[in-house]
Structure formats: C-alpha cells, structure tokens
Design an enzyme around this catalytic site. Structure first.
Site, PDB file in Angstrom:
ATOM      1  CB  CYS A  22      -6.840  -7.827   1.749  1.00 20.98           C
ATOM      2  SG  CYS A  22      -5.324  -6.979   1.301  1.00 20.98           S
ATOM      3  CB  VAL A  64      -0.964  -0.031   1.214  1.00 18.03           C
ATOM      4  CG1 VAL A  64      -1.682   1.310   1.374  1.00 18.03           C
ATOM      5  CG2 VAL A  64      -1.985  -1.145   1.038  1.00 18.03           C
TER       6      VAL A  64
HETATM    7  C1  UGA Z   1      -8.112  -7.457  -2.351  1.00 15.98           C
HETATM    8  C2  UGA Z   1      -9.200  -6.606  -3.036  1.00 15.98           C
HETATM    9  O1  UGA Z   1      -9.557  -7.195  -4.287  1.00 15.98           O
HETATM   10  C3  UGA Z   1      -8.719  -5.171  -3.253  1.00 15.98           C
HETATM   11  O2  UGA Z   1      -9.778  -4.383  -3.794  1.00 15.98           O
HETATM   12  C4  UGA Z   1      -8.284  -4.587  -1.909  1.00 15.98           C
HETATM   13  O3  UGA Z   1      -7.797  -3.256  -2.037  1.00 15.98           O
HETATM   14  C5  UGA Z   1      -7.182  -5.462  -1.322  1.00 15.98           C
HETATM   15  O4  UGA Z   1      -7.702  -6.799  -1.150  1.00 15.98           O
HETATM   16  C6  UGA Z   1      -6.759  -4.871  -0.002  1.00 15.98           C
HETATM   17  O5  UGA Z   1      -7.589  -4.792   0.908  1.00 15.98           O
HETATM   18  O6  UGA Z   1      -5.634  -4.366   0.102  1.00 15.98           O
HETATM   19  P1  UGA Z   1      -5.932  -8.783  -3.193  1.00 15.98           P
HETATM   20  O7  UGA Z   1      -5.900  -9.365  -1.822  1.00 15.98           O
HETATM   21  O8  UGA Z   1      -4.688  -8.237  -3.775  1.00 15.98           O
HETATM   22  O9  UGA Z   1      -7.010  -7.577  -3.256  1.00 15.98           O
HETATM   23  O10 UGA Z   1      -6.408  -9.923  -4.176  1.00 15.98           O
HETATM   24  P2  UGA Z   1      -7.730 -10.335  -4.974  1.00 15.98           P
HETATM   25  O11 UGA Z   1      -7.482 -10.243  -6.401  1.00 15.98           O
HETATM   26  O12 UGA Z   1      -8.915  -9.649  -4.445  1.00 15.98           O
HETATM   27  O13 UGA Z   1      -7.814 -11.883  -4.596  1.00 15.98           O
HETATM   28  C7  UGA Z   1      -7.974 -12.316  -3.255  1.00 15.98           C
HETATM   29  C8  UGA Z   1      -8.182 -13.813  -3.218  1.00 15.98           C
HETATM   30  O14 UGA Z   1      -9.448 -14.154  -3.750  1.00 15.98           O
HETATM   31  C9  UGA Z   1      -7.157 -14.610  -4.032  1.00 15.98           C
HETATM   32  O15 UGA Z   1      -6.728 -15.722  -3.296  1.00 15.98           O
HETATM   33  C10 UGA Z   1      -7.922 -15.043  -5.266  1.00 15.98           C
HETATM   34  O16 UGA Z   1      -7.453 -16.260  -5.814  1.00 15.98           O
HETATM   35  C11 UGA Z   1      -9.321 -15.199  -4.698  1.00 15.98           C
HETATM   36  N1  UGA Z   1     -10.388 -15.057  -5.719  1.00 15.98           N
HETATM   37  C12 UGA Z   1     -10.584 -13.875  -6.342  1.00 15.98           C
HETATM   38  C13 UGA Z   1     -11.205 -16.149  -6.013  1.00 15.98           C
HETATM   39  O17 UGA Z   1     -11.051 -17.254  -5.441  1.00 15.98           O
HETATM   40  N2  UGA Z   1     -12.204 -15.999  -6.943  1.00 15.98           N
HETATM   41  C14 UGA Z   1     -12.416 -14.820  -7.587  1.00 15.98           C
HETATM   42  O18 UGA Z   1     -13.352 -14.762  -8.413  1.00 15.98           O
HETATM   43  C15 UGA Z   1     -11.579 -13.737  -7.281  1.00 15.98           C
END
Ligand code: UGA
Length: 432
Positions: free
Chosen positions: A261, A11
């Site tokens: 997160c 961040v």
């Molecule tokens: C997440 C949020 O998407 C951001 O908007 C937020 O700012 C961030 O947390 C934070 O609070 O700093 P991030 O943790 O980088 O971002 O990753 P994501 O892309 O959201 O994925 C999180 C998890 O969900 C991963 O393990 C991913 O594989 C999983 N996921 C995501 C799924 O299993 N299915 C999906 O359809 C999408």
C-alpha cells in the site's frame, strides 16, 4: 441484500467475510480457481489473524465461485481487486475494468457498484460513465468506499473500523450503502460513518496512506540525525508522543515502510499531482527517503567490512514487510538480499511464516533455516528486518553463543542497546 465481492485478496476476502458475518448473503468471485477451491473447503489462501475463525462463523452466508454469472442478480457488487503500480508510478486499473466488463455482461437489474480498490481521483466518475455508455437498459451507480484495514489485524480493522467513508452522488446509492453498513455503525462496533462526494472519498484514502508514510519517513530521518548527534530515537519519540497532536502511532523508526500500500500509494498520488501540475514534493521526498532507508543496514555493514562482503556469512532474521503477515511485497528484506547477493555474501534467512515464499523466489541462492538458533550459527553478521515477537524476545546471549562474530544490525530496534553492550555484542540499530 445480495452482495457480490470481486477479488479474494486481502481487501476483497476480508470485506466479504465480514459482510457475511454481519448478516448479508455474500458471493465472493475470483478468477483464481486455486484460491476459490481452498475457500470452498473453508481454508484461507492468505495468512491473516482470525480469518479462519470468521470464515467458519460466516459460512452459512458466504459462497465462493469463479463463475461470473454471479453478477446477474446482485444488489451490490463490491470491487476489491488489485491496482498495481505501472512503471511511471500510476495505478493500473486493468483488473478493475475487467470486473466492470463482467458486470456489464451479466447484470440483469439496477445495482450499486462499490469501488473498494484504491483508485486515482476521478476513477469512480469514469466508471459510472463507462457503465452508462455500455448498459442503457439498467442503472448502475457507483460508490467509492475506500478500505482502511491493515494486514495482520484486518478482521478487527473492518469490524471496528476507524471510519467508513462512502462517496456517492445520489441519495438512492447513499441509502443502499447505509443499509449495507448499518450493523457496523451500531453497538458493539459503533463505527463512525461519513458521506461525501466520490472524489473526496477517493482522496481520503490516498491522503491518509501518504500521511502515514510521511510520518514514518519523517521519524526515520529524525532517527538518522539522532544517531549522529548522540540522541536516542526511543526517548525522542516517547517525548514527542505526549503531545496529543502528534500521538505515538506510526512513529516507529526502522528500515522503511514496505507492503502493498504505502509504496504504491505514495507513487500514485505523486504521479497524479504531477499530471495535475500541482506536484506534491513532500510525497516525492518521502518516496526517496524510504528508498534510502531500506538500505541503511546494508550500507553500514559494507562500511564496517570495508566493502568486502564476499563470502561473509550474513543472516537475515525476518523477511515479511511487517510482522503477522507472510506478505513480501516491497519488503525491505528483499532489496537487502539482492544487494548482498550482488556482493557475493553467503546468506542464511529465517522467518516464522514467510520462509517458503522467499524460497520460491531465491531457490538455491540462499540457505534457509527453521529456527533462529540455526539461522545465526557461525554467522558473521545478523540483519534484523522484521520485528516478529519471536525475534524481539530472542535472548541476546545466543548471538554471542552461536555466531562466529557477534555483529547484530537491527533494523527494527528489537533489542535494548544497553543489554546488547553488556553481553558483548557489536550492536547497531536505528537512531540510538
Ligand atoms: C496500510 C495502512 O496502515 C492501512 O490503514 C491501509 O488500509 C492499508 O495500508 C491499505 O492501503 O490497504 P499495511 O500496509 O497493512 O496497512 O501495513 P502498516 O501496518 O501500515 O505498515 C506499513 C509499513 O510501515 C510496514 O513495513 C511497517 O513496518 C512500516 N511502519 C509502520 C514503520 O516503519 N513504522 C511505523 O511506526 C509503522
């Protein structure tokens, strides 16, 4: 404006680089001198797409230091340090307060302190009071400005943010924040800009992250049911996504969400709801569903091998919590490795980027492969944990060619079940 950013994690560093890129004079400060040494040489300490490029583009406007006296003449200090979870699920604010104490020690004039770290509702109010009690000679106001970037696309998500949320209580602070972000609200970025009170801004962050986590847990439960009743989650999500109220994003079934997160923020909001006597039972269920989902491949493997995994050669493809990052925090791969070790399986792991980090944790307990071909050689079962493009594009015929027995358990639905069947591979995926 002279901006100081405290914390050079995802961040803080991305925020600092982007603010410097759009024309502010930025100093990034961190207690970790190894990170600061790398940054001074223009090297990014984290794996993040485009970060090296933007570090270079912003280099005339950004400096890096471990010297806390940099707070002394800042107009805005942005706090982007970690708020890890405590054993009871609540957020640990120690790092945030450490920075506050440094600001109190060094500040020489009125300033705005911006809280970007994800903090429980009411924290911004408490911090402003803390400043008021410790520094009566100057006015330190606090603005809540939660972060919505995702790892892997962090620079893009900051420049072309879905929205900028600013929570403050007085017009002067709002005006300072408007000035800071003015370039991003114009062409070519056109980021929507919303002002509200601090508690609402803090809540936007938790409510957004927890909603996305709920969406994932919901679709994972639907996927599990699909596999029991002969439906395919691919077709089901496609069919659902044509309804604009539902959309297609964050509806990808798999082995659960990880990262720094969603797991932390679901627990923190659940904790907050409980202490306010207003328990969010949906969020509580979401946490439980995700915990179970992470072990869905392991449980299937155990069932298929009659609970006897001793000496079984298992390969894990993909280790990071999602593609395009080397971050292992709350990665499903880790809980699976731990379970497989408990059952004395012989484990080989492969990840394009996160391999070294896993090596630091597990040392000689695992075998480490440098290519997918090598990782699956003579293996009895492959478990796919992260949908790296390289894994999605891997030719399925190779599972048959290299593995001792072609058993593939795909936690991210990387391959087409029909093709896997045609190639003679025993293939298990999520909800199909
Ligand atoms: C997440 C949020 O998407 C951001 O908007 C937020 O700012 C961030 O947390 C934070 O609070 O700093 P991030 O943790 O980088 O971002 O990753 P994501 O892309 O959201 O994925 C999180 C998890 O969900 C991963 O393990 C991913 O594989 C999983 N996921 C995501 C799924 O299993 N299915 C999906 O359809 C999408």
């Amino acid at each position: 404006m002279k901006v100081v950013v405290a914390g050079t994690g995802y961040v803080g560093l991305i925020t600092g680089v982007v603010l410097a890129y759009i024309g502010n004079k930025v100093t990034c400060v961190d207690v970790d001198d190894k990170k600061i040494d790398l940054l001074k040489k223009g090297i990014s300490p984290i794996y993040e797409q485009d970060l090296d490029k933007y570090l270079q583009l912003a280099k005339d406007n950004i400096t890096f230091t471990t010297d806390n006296s940099c707070y002394k003449d800042s107009d805005i200090t942005i706090i982007g340090v970690g708020t890890p979870e405590r054993p009871d699920g609540s957020a640990n604010l120690d790092y945030v307060y450490e920075v506050c104490n440094d600001i109190i020690k060094y500040a020489t004039k009125d300033l705005v302190v911006v809280i970007k770290s994800t903090v429980p509702i009411g924290t911004n109010d408490e911090i402003e009071e803390y400043f008021a009690n410790k520094r009566k000679d100057i006015k330190i106001t606090v603005a809540s400005n939660p972060e919505f970037l995702s790892q892997g696309t962090a620079i893009h998500d900051t420049l072309y943010a879905s929205r900028i949320i600013v929570g403050a209580l007085d017009e002067k602070t709002f005006a300072t924040m408007r000035k800071l972000y003015a370039p991003l609200t114009k062409e070519p970025y056109n980021v929507p800009y919303l002002e509200m009170n601090r508690r609402s801004a803090e809540m936007v962050k938790y409510a957004s992250n927890d909603f996305l986590a709920l969406k994932i847990s919901y679709i994972n439960e639907i996927a599990n049911l699909c596999s029991k009743v002969g439906a395919s989650i691919d077709d089901v999500t496609k069919g659902m996504s044509y309804d604009k109220r539902i959309g297609s994003l964050f509806l990808k079934a798999g082995i659960g969400y990880g990262g720094s997160c969603f797991p932390k923020d679901t627990k923190a909001l659940h904790w907050l709801s409980k202490i306010n006597d207003c328990e969010l039972t949906l969020v509580k269920d979401c946490i439980e569903i995700n915990k179970k989902q992470k072990l869905i491949l392991f449980n299937k493997l155990k069932e298929d091998f009659n609970n006897c995994l001793k000496g079984l050669k298992v390969t894990i493809l993909g280790l990071s919590f999602k593609p395009m990052t080397d971050d292992l925090r709350e990665a499903p791969s880790l809980v699976n490795i731990d379970m497989l070790l408990d059952y004395n399986a012989s484990i080989t792991v492969y990840d394009k980027i996160a391999l070294e980090k896993v090596k630091e944790i597990y040392k000689d307990k695992l075998n480490y492969a440098l290519t997918i071909d090598d990782a699956i050689k003579d293996s009895d079962a492959v478990l796919i944990m992260t949908e790296w493009e390289e894994i999605k594009n891997y030719d399925p015929i190779n599972y048959k060619k290299y593995m001792a027995k072609p058993n593939v358990y795909d936690g991210r639905n990387c391959h087409d079940p029909k093709i896997m069947k045609e190639k003679g591979i025993n293939y298990y995926s999520i909800g199909r």
